[in-house]
Motif scaffolding. Structure first.
Motif, PDB file in Angstrom:
ATOM      1  N   ALA A  25      -7.100  11.977   7.978  1.00  0.00           N
ATOM      2  CA  ALA A  25      -7.411  12.981   6.955  1.00  0.00           C
ATOM      3  C   ALA A  25      -6.215  13.925   6.874  1.00  0.00           C
ATOM      4  N   PHE A  26      -5.800  14.233   5.655  1.00  0.00           N
ATOM      5  CA  PHE A  26      -4.584  15.043   5.497  1.00  0.00           C
ATOM      6  C   PHE A  26      -4.735  16.004   4.325  1.00  0.00           C
ATOM      7  N   PRO A  27      -3.980  17.126   4.397  1.00  0.00           N
ATOM      8  CA  PRO A  27      -4.089  18.115   3.326  1.00  0.00           C
ATOM      9  C   PRO A  27      -3.320  17.669   2.090  1.00  0.00           C
ATOM     10  N   THR A  28      -3.874  17.954   0.924  1.00  0.00           N
ATOM     11  CA  THR A  28      -3.105  17.855  -0.312  1.00  0.00           C
ATOM     12  C   THR A  28      -3.351  19.168  -1.047  1.00  0.00           C
ATOM     13  N   GLU A  29      -2.684  19.389  -2.158  1.00  0.00           N
ATOM     14  CA  GLU A  29      -2.895  20.631  -2.898  1.00  0.00           C
ATOM     15  C   GLU A  29      -4.270  20.661  -3.570  1.00  0.00           C
ATOM     16  N   THR A  30      -4.875  19.471  -3.799  1.00  0.00           N
ATOM     17  CA  THR A  30      -6.180  19.449  -4.472  1.00  0.00           C
ATOM     18  C   THR A  30      -7.294  19.653  -3.449  1.00  0.00           C
ATOM     19  N   VAL A  31      -7.627  18.596  -2.690  1.00  0.00           N
ATOM     20  CA  VAL A  31      -8.597  18.714  -1.600  1.00  0.00           C
ATOM     21  C   VAL A  31      -8.050  17.862  -0.447  1.00  0.00           C
ATOM     22  N   TYR A  32      -8.693  17.910   0.720  1.00  0.00           N
ATOM     23  CA  TYR A  32      -8.253  17.048   1.825  1.00  0.00           C
ATOM     24  C   TYR A  32      -8.572  15.594   1.484  1.00  0.00           C
ATOM     25  N   GLY A  33      -7.626  14.688   1.802  1.00  0.00           N
ATOM     26  CA  GLY A  33      -7.813  13.277   1.521  1.00  0.00           C
ATOM     27  C   GLY A  33      -8.109  12.515   2.806  1.00  0.00           C
ATOM     28  N   LEU A  34      -8.838  11.392   2.659  1.00  0.00           N
ATOM     29  CA  LEU A  34      -9.065  10.501   3.797  1.00  0.00           C
ATOM     30  C   LEU A  34      -8.209   9.277   3.547  1.00  0.00           C
ATOM     31  N   GLY A  35      -7.087   9.169   4.283  1.00  0.00           N
ATOM     32  CA  GLY A  35      -6.074   8.196   3.935  1.00  0.00           C
ATOM     33  C   GLY A  35      -6.078   6.938   4.783  1.00  0.00           C
ATOM     34  N   ALA A  36      -5.724   5.824   4.133  1.00  0.00           N
ATOM     35  CA  ALA A  36      -5.493   4.548   4.821  1.00  0.00           C
ATOM     36  C   ALA A  36      -4.400   3.814   4.049  1.00  0.00           C
ATOM     37  N   ASP A  37      -3.788   2.835   4.697  1.00  0.00           N
ATOM     38  CA  ASP A  37      -2.765   2.014   4.045  1.00  0.00           C
ATOM     39  C   ASP A  37      -3.380   1.336   2.817  1.00  0.00           C
ATOM     40  N   ALA A  38      -2.841   1.666   1.642  1.00  0.00           N
ATOM     41  CA  ALA A  38      -3.433   1.153   0.396  1.00  0.00           C
ATOM     42  C   ALA A  38      -3.204  -0.343   0.226  1.00  0.00           C
ATOM     43  N   LEU A  39      -2.293  -0.917   1.012  1.00  0.00           N
ATOM     44  CA  LEU A  39      -2.009  -2.345   0.845  1.00  0.00           C
ATOM     45  C   LEU A  39      -2.720  -3.186   1.901  1.00  0.00           C
ATOM     46  N   ASN A  40      -3.502  -2.530   2.749  1.00  0.00           N
ATOM     47  CA  ASN A  40      -4.230  -3.220   3.815  1.00  0.00           C
ATOM     48  C   ASN A  40      -5.738  -3.142   3.521  1.00  0.00           C
ATOM     49  N   PRO A  41      -6.321  -4.282   3.081  1.00  0.00           N
ATOM     50  CA  PRO A  41      -7.721  -4.231   2.639  1.00  0.00           C
ATOM     51  C   PRO A  41      -8.695  -3.818   3.745  1.00  0.00           C
ATOM     52  N   VAL A  42      -8.393  -4.196   4.990  1.00  0.00           N
ATOM     53  CA  VAL A  42      -9.316  -3.851   6.081  1.00  0.00           C
ATOM     54  C   VAL A  42      -9.271  -2.348   6.330  1.00  0.00           C
ATOM     55  N   ALA A 114      -5.451   3.703  -9.957  1.00  0.00           N
ATOM     56  CA  ALA A 114      -5.218   5.124 -10.207  1.00  0.00           C
ATOM     57  C   ALA A 114      -4.146   5.609  -9.233  1.00  0.00           C
ATOM     58  N   VAL A 115      -3.085   6.247  -9.756  1.00  0.00           N
ATOM     59  CA  VAL A 115      -1.932   6.616  -8.925  1.00  0.00           C
ATOM     60  C   VAL A 115      -1.626   8.102  -9.061  1.00  0.00           C
ATOM     61  N   ARG A 116      -1.242   8.701  -7.935  1.00  0.00           N
ATOM     62  CA  ARG A 116      -0.870  10.119  -7.961  1.00  0.00           C
ATOM     63  C   ARG A 116       0.244  10.371  -6.954  1.00  0.00           C
ATOM     64  N   MET A 117       1.120  11.325  -7.281  1.00  0.00           N
ATOM     65  CA  MET A 117       2.114  11.799  -6.308  1.00  0.00           C
ATOM     66  C   MET A 117       1.773  13.252  -6.002  1.00  0.00           C
ATOM     67  N   PRO A 118       1.253  13.512  -4.794  1.00  0.00           N
ATOM     68  CA  PRO A 118       0.862  14.888  -4.458  1.00  0.00           C
ATOM     69  C   PRO A 118       2.080  15.764  -4.225  1.00  0.00           C
ATOM     70  N   VAL A 119       1.898  17.085  -4.293  1.00  0.00           N
ATOM     71  CA  VAL A 119       3.033  17.990  -4.091  1.00  0.00           C
ATOM     72  C   VAL A 119       3.030  18.578  -2.678  1.00  0.00           C
ATOM     73  N   HIS A 120       1.910  18.480  -1.976  1.00  0.00           N
ATOM     74  CA  HIS A 120       1.826  19.093  -0.638  1.00  0.00           C
ATOM     75  C   HIS A 120       2.859  18.456   0.298  1.00  0.00           C
ATOM     76  N   PRO A 121       3.711  19.262   0.937  1.00  0.00           N
ATOM     77  CA  PRO A 121       4.781  18.684   1.761  1.00  0.00           C
ATOM     78  C   PRO A 121       4.270  17.803   2.900  1.00  0.00           C
ATOM     79  N   ALA A 122       3.128  18.144   3.507  1.00  0.00           N
ATOM     80  CA  ALA A 122       2.614  17.319   4.609  1.00  0.00           C
ATOM     81  C   ALA A 122       2.140  15.968   4.081  1.00  0.00           C
TER      82      ALA A 122
END
Ligand code: AMP
Ligand code: MG
Length: 319
Positions: A25-42, A114-122
């Protein structure tokens, strides 16, 4: 729970977790995201599991360079490239034709991504260090309030996340605006952190709904979503106070009110400030020993469109 600061070292560790198919889970400027490798289906499946999100709800894929769009989507036309140049990095998500490299689980089997480039440095540092696009919906349980602090994430998802990067409260506090381009026309799929008027200055008219049959079934578009546990009641103006109710005022009220069960979105009615406070104020009110939350409608222009969208959805649960 594994909440850590966004130091360079922790971002490196987080990137390793992503590379190994884990969840961060990581901060973005919108809300916190729950992230995983987008190219790894598992790995992406882990997101749905942790959030209890239905598989028909596609994920947004986050990149750290505009040029990386071409890894996951067909090259967009000049109009769309200009839009990216203008609004990326930032809270704008653009739906594009996907390439085969993006697993179907990420897009719920539809041919677009759906694609986005966030601005949050982290967020940017994490995506760069992981060396892969990161699929990330909001880091909350499906249908519940979106998280705008690391604590919101840990109270909803706790141990189902391998690491939570704490970058402080989100500056925008409301999800991205989602648009889709078809036959040279722009469609607004979800109002969000960039006001439609701002985009229209650049694109010309944005249509409010997609043509019939094109619409993916996605909870961002379901009638209720983003809901607190407590019943939310929308009202033009709060004029009286009841026992066992909480109050979310748009601006400073000109009446006396119970401070321990009230929150004000923005003392002077500033929509940016209101958006940034929306989810965290609702989280606070939802934790109180009350039965209902009365919420004042905000002005329905600019960012007010996105705020009202979330409030209407929050209030639909009990209707
Ligand atoms: P979030 O839960 O904030 O990550 O938002 C994800 C939302 O993005 C989904 O609920 C959909 O409304 C929207 N979305 C994601 N991918 C697509 C797509 N390929 N086409 C249309 N909408 C999408
Ligand atoms: Mg969400």
């Amino acid at each position: 729970m594994n909440i850590v600061n966004t130091t360079e070292e922790n971002i490196k560790k987080a990137a390793e977790i992503i590379k190994n198919g884990g969840l961060v889970a990581f901060p973005t400027e919108t809300v916190y995201g729950l992230g995983a490798d987008a190219l790894n289906p598992v790995a992406a499946a882990g997101i749905f599991e942790a959030k209890k999100r239905p598989f028909f709800d596609p994920l947004i894929v986050h990149i750290a360079e505009i040029s990386h769009v071409e890894k996951i989507a067909e090259k967009p036309g000049p109009k769309v490239l200009k839009l990216m140049d203008r609004f990326w990095p930032g809270p704008l998500t653009i739906v594009l034709s996907k390439k085969d490299i993006v697993p179907d689980i990420v897009t719920s089997g539809i041919p677009t991504v759906a694609v986005r480039m966030p601005v949050h440095p982290a967020a940017l540092a994490l995506i760069r260090a992981a060396e892969t696009p990161i699929a990330a919906p909001s880091a909350n349980r499906f249908g519940c309030l979106s998280p705008t602090t690391a604590e919101h994430v840990s109270s909803q998802l706790g141990d189902s996340v391998d690491m939570i990067l704490d970058g402080g409260p989100c500056s925008i506090g409301i999800e991205s605006t989602i648009i889709k381009i078809m036959n040279n026309r722009f469609y607004l799929l979800r109002p969000g952190g960039i006001a439609p008027e701002e985009i229209e200055d650049f694109t010309g008219e944005i249509l409010l709904s997609e043509p019939q049959g094109e619409k993916p079934e996605a909870p961002g578009q379901l009638p209720y979503h983003y809901s607190p546990e407590k019943q939310v009641i929308l009202t033009d103006k709060i004029t009286r106070i009841e026992e066992r109710s909480g109050y979310l005022f748009f601006r400073s009220p000109d009446m006396s009110y119970p401070e321990n069960r009230s929150k004000i979105l923005s003392a002077n009615g500033d929509l940016r400030e209101a958006a940034a406070n929306l989810f965290s104020h609702l989280h606070r009110l939802d934790m109180l020993d009350i039965d209902k939350i009365y919420v004042e409608r905000v002005e329905g222009s600019g960012l007010g469109v996105a705020i009202m969208d979330r409030l209407k959805k929050a209030s639909m649960k009990y209707i």
